[in-house]
Design a protein around this motif. Structure first.
Motif, PDB file in Angstrom:
ATOM      1  N   PHE A 148       0.847  -1.193   0.000  1.00  0.00           N
ATOM      2  CA  PHE A 148       0.000   0.000   0.000  1.00  0.00           C
ATOM      3  C   PHE A 148       0.882   1.243   0.000  1.00  0.00           C
ATOM      4  CE2 PHE A 148      -2.135   3.517   2.107  1.00  0.00           C
ATOM      5  CZ  PHE A 148      -3.336   3.563   1.408  1.00  0.00           C
ATOM      6  N   VAL A 149       0.656   2.104  -0.999  1.00  0.00           N
ATOM      7  CA  VAL A 149       1.449   3.335  -1.116  1.00  0.00           C
ATOM      8  C   VAL A 149       0.549   4.537  -0.860  1.00  0.00           C
ATOM      9  CG1 VAL A 149       2.808   4.780  -2.674  1.00  0.00           C
ATOM     10  CG2 VAL A 149       3.034   2.300  -2.764  1.00  0.00           C
ATOM     11  N   TYR A 150       1.013   5.411   0.028  1.00  0.00           N
ATOM     12  CA  TYR A 150       0.234   6.603   0.353  1.00  0.00           C
ATOM     13  C   TYR A 150       1.013   7.815  -0.121  1.00  0.00           C
ATOM     14  CZ  TYR A 150      -2.398   9.949   3.167  1.00  0.00           C
ATOM     15  OH  TYR A 150      -3.172  10.998   3.584  1.00  0.00           O
ATOM     16  N   ARG A 197      -6.834   9.417  -5.070  1.00  0.00           N
ATOM     17  CA  ARG A 197      -6.257  10.771  -5.039  1.00  0.00           C
ATOM     18  C   ARG A 197      -4.731  10.714  -5.006  1.00  0.00           C
ATOM     19  NH1 ARG A 197      -8.502  13.768  -0.352  1.00  0.00           N
ATOM     20  NH2 ARG A 197      -8.047  15.742  -1.368  1.00  0.00           N
ATOM     21  N   GLY A 198      -4.203   9.660  -4.398  1.00  0.00           N
ATOM     22  CA  GLY A 198      -2.757   9.476  -4.380  1.00  0.00           C
ATOM     23  C   GLY A 198      -2.240   9.204  -5.794  1.00  0.00           C
ATOM     24  N   LEU A 199      -3.014   8.400  -6.531  1.00  0.00           N
ATOM     25  CA  LEU A 199      -2.639   8.081  -7.910  1.00  0.00           C
ATOM     26  C   LEU A 199      -2.621   9.364  -8.740  1.00  0.00           C
ATOM     27  CD1 LEU A 199      -2.099   5.589  -9.794  1.00  0.00           C
ATOM     28  CD2 LEU A 199      -4.462   5.834 -10.525  1.00  0.00           C
ATOM     29  N   ASP A 216     -11.028   4.647  -4.624  1.00  0.00           N
ATOM     30  CA  ASP A 216     -11.388   5.907  -3.964  1.00  0.00           C
ATOM     31  C   ASP A 216     -10.977   5.908  -2.486  1.00  0.00           C
ATOM     32  OD1 ASP A 216     -13.377   8.417  -3.980  1.00  0.00           O
ATOM     33  OD2 ASP A 216     -13.667   7.251  -2.138  1.00  0.00           O
ATOM     34  N   ASP A 217     -10.376   7.002  -2.061  1.00  0.00           N
ATOM     35  CA  ASP A 217      -9.814   7.084  -0.706  1.00  0.00           C
ATOM     36  C   ASP A 217     -10.783   6.664   0.385  1.00  0.00           C
ATOM     37  OD1 ASP A 217      -8.502   8.782  -2.599  1.00  0.00           O
ATOM     38  OD2 ASP A 217      -7.317   9.588  -0.939  1.00  0.00           O
ATOM     39  N   LEU A 218     -11.985   7.246   0.366  1.00  0.00           N
ATOM     40  CA  LEU A 218     -12.924   6.970   1.462  1.00  0.00           C
ATOM     41  C   LEU A 218     -13.517   5.572   1.371  1.00  0.00           C
ATOM     42  CD1 LEU A 218     -14.731  10.386   2.017  1.00  0.00           C
ATOM     43  CD2 LEU A 218     -13.612   9.034   3.786  1.00  0.00           C
TER      44      LEU A 218
END
Lengths: 372, 284
Positions: free
Chosen positions: B164-166, B222-224, B254-256
């Motif tokens: 997992f990449v943030y 959103r990170g992408l 999606d983040d959420l």
């Protein structure tokens, strides 16, 4: 040396603006500061989520909660629980930082040093952060109320951090014959850089909650105001104020130069040590309560020196009130400018202070005649 | 007599001194909480929320009281709410205390990642805002999706290693260790967290990425975006030299949905399972 001409005791500094400087009698300056403090208090209690009228404020301040009508109880809560603690705390922090600024400038005989950027405040913040991260990890045998953010040991650590840095810088600058030296400023920069890297390392070790506390410190905020913290800082400030007469005499003597002070009968080392301890106490406790707020200790004494002259007998108390005024204004700005959100007060202080500092340096340069 | 009058007056006092108790006026202090209130059909009662409340669009349009960890008491009071709902991240703690002392009802729910805590929060919030039936229905729906996937996961012969990449805007990308919402979601979706040596998040290093040997890179949408799409992910140090890099397997959700543990938790688990095990889903 650019700055050498700006020394508090420097005859050059006074020759240019001496008549102008001594024009304003201290009593007028005190009166102006008092009016300012009164004005900002009214504004701070007035503005916010609900605007209160002067009448409503007075009513809440004078009457107890029992004698207020049902509609006025919210006003009382706004004033006593939200606005008053912030106002009083920002005044106490401002007063502490400005007084500490005067002490440190007198000690190093250099009006351009400030607890923030010679590393004293960052030292306090680092010690406090270290306490936050490690007290919960290592001191597990301590009772819970002595660990973490709510413990008075946090303030003690911050004081120790400020003290170590001040003392270190003092030793460094003493080797240079005391007073202003480039070495002091460079040592301050080195201390700052070290602190930043250690804070980075701490944030790597910290858990999420601790990390939030650390970031909070780098910005400063008065949102954490509570009466308990006010009593604590108020007590510390009161103790320091009791020493003001001694400090003022001592710093005035130091301004003549160490040897001269010694020859007219001052115990120079004792004065220096007392100044270091008191300034570190002020910086440590205020920073551990509300985070790192820079530049107050630079701007306030500087402006007041321009109107009052360099004598510490008037400069110290005037800076106390001036600092209170500046930070109260900054906090009111911080909590109203981006309403309903809030800006960190440190950003506002640095936003005013940074450019001001640049202006001071350029002025000093110009006085040296390097701008022709 | 005097006591009686005081008591009578006390009983007449409204529930909150800043608003009439008739209608709820809610301020939500967390994206997941906001989403829950809207999902239970009570979005109209919300008068403001924090900057992490991005979904649904109606929630995004409401007045913002700041970031959930840097709240201002006066800012929240200015919206005249009578109920404040948040997760344990809400702060600073002093501000929460100030709100309570102003007579406001402030309820802080636990924020631990996990299916059960998430469902408990939905039920508790439903009870608080008068949407118990809706909350039960939503919880049942999530449970159904979760148990369906859990059954499929239990039958899996192999699970992919997921990294997992943030990444937010500028600065270093971070990878997730254990005890994070991402770690929990990877497990629920039938994957294995490729990194298990530490808890929380750590900045990405090429050695760590190559050592982890992930089959899949998982990243919030959103990170992408902030990395500039898939190419940005493969440009991260070390990613190209992993199985995921060679097969170019990047999963963006999606983040959420992915990390919120809110009303779309079931959907998130399903999406993850499908993207982790495309072949199994084809068969069924």
């Amino acid at each position: 040396m650019i700055v050498s001409s700006l020394e508090t005791s420097s005859p050059k500094l006074e020759s240019k603006g001496e008549e102008k400087k001594k024009k304003i009698p201290p009593i007028i300056v005190y009166a102006a500061l008092a009016v300012g403090l009164f004005g900002i208090s009214i504004l701070s209690l007035k503005f916010g989520s609900i605007q209160l009228s002067i009448g409503e404020i007075l009513k809440v301040l004078v009457l107890g909660q029992d004698s207020l009508s049902e509609l006025e109880v919210p006003h009382s809560i706004l004033v006593w629980n939200l606005r008053m603690p912030r106002l009083v705390l920002s005044m106490l922090v401002g007063a502490s930082l400005a007084s500490a600024g005067v002490c440190i400038q007198g000690l190093f005989r250099n009006p351009l040093v400030e607890p923030g950027f010679i590393g004293v405040s960052p030292g306090a913040a680092l010690a406090a952060s270290t306490w936050i991260v490690f007290s919960e990890k290592i001191l597990t045998f301590f009772p819970a109320e002595l660990r973490g953010k709510e413990s008075f040991l946090l303030q003690l650590c911050a004081f120790a951090g400020a003290l170590s840095v001040s003392f270190f810088l003092h030793v460094v600058s003493k080797r240079e014959g005391g007073g202003f030296s480039l070495v002091l400023v460079l040592a301050g920069i080195a201390v700052n850089a070290t602190v930043v890297s250690l804070l980075g390392f701490l944030s790597y070790l910290a858990d999420d909650t601790q990390l939030r506390n650390l970031t909070f410190w780098s910005l400063g905020s008065m949102a954490v105001a509570s009466w308990h913290k006010i009593y604590l800082l108020g007590l510390v400030l009161l103790i320091v104020v009791l020493f003001f007469p001694v400090l003022a005499r001592g710093l005035d003597a130091l301004a003549l130069g160490e040897a001269e002070a010694f020859h007219i009968g001052f115990k120079v080392r004792r004065i220096r040590n007392l100044t270091i301890v008191l300034a570190s106490l002020l910086v440590g406790v205020s920073i551990s309560i509300c985070g790192n707020i820079a530049f107050v200790g630079l701007i306030v004494p500087h402006i007041l020196r321009m109107v009052l002259g360099p004598g510490h007998r008037t400069l110290l108390p005037a800076s106390l009130f001036g600092g209170a005024l500046l930070l109260a204004i900054a906090d009111l700005t911080a909590r109203t400018i981006a309403f309903p959100s809030e800006l960190p007060i440190g950003i506002i202080a640095a936003g005013i202070g940074g450019p001001f500092f640049l202006f001071l340096i350029l002025q000093a340069k110009r006085r040296e005649g390097e701008f022709r | 007599m005097k006591k009686l009058i005081t008591l009578a007056l006390f009983l007449c006092l409204p529930a909150s001194i800043f608003a009439e108790a008739k209608d709820l006026k809610i301020v939500t202090l967390n994206g997941t909480v906001s989403e829950i209130v809207f999902a239970l059909g009570k979005g109209k009662l919300v008068v403001g929320n924090d900057t992490s409340s991005l979904y649904p669009p109606e929630a995004l349009a409401l007045p913002k009281v700041g970031y959930q960890r840097m709240l201002s008491a006066e800012g929240i009071l200015s919206l005249k709410p009578n109920l404040i709902l948040g997760l344990e991240y809400a702060g600073p703690p002093e501000v929460i205390e100030q709100l309570k002392s102003a007579g406001l009802k402030v309820i802080i729910y636990p924020g631990l990642p996990g299916v059960e805590p998430a469902l408990n929060n939905i039920l508790a919030i439903g009870k608080e805002i008068g949407a118990e039936k809706e909350a039960q229905k939503l919880v049942q729906d999530i449970r159904k999706k979760h148990s369906k996937i859990a059954e499929k996961v239990s039958k899996l012969k192999s699970k992919p290693k997921v990294l997992f990449v943030y990444h937010r805007g500028t600065g270093l990308a971070q990878v997730s260790g254990t005890e994070t919402p991402a770690d929990e979601m990877i497990r629920l979706g039938g994957g294995i967290n490729a990194v298990s040596g530490f808890t929380g998040f750590k900045p990405i290093t090429p050695e760590a990425v190559i050592a982890a040997q992930p089959d899949i890179i998982l990243i919030p949408s959103r990170g992408l975006e902030s990395l500039g799409g898939k190419d940005g992910v493969f440009a991260l140090p070390g990613v190209k030299d992993t199985p995921a890099g060679k097969k170019s397997r990047v999963v963006a959700i999606d983040d959420l949905v992915l990390l919120g543990f809110g009303p779309r938790l079931g959907q998130g688990i399903e999406e993850l399972f499908e993207s982790f095990h495309p072949k199994t889903t084809d068969k069924k």
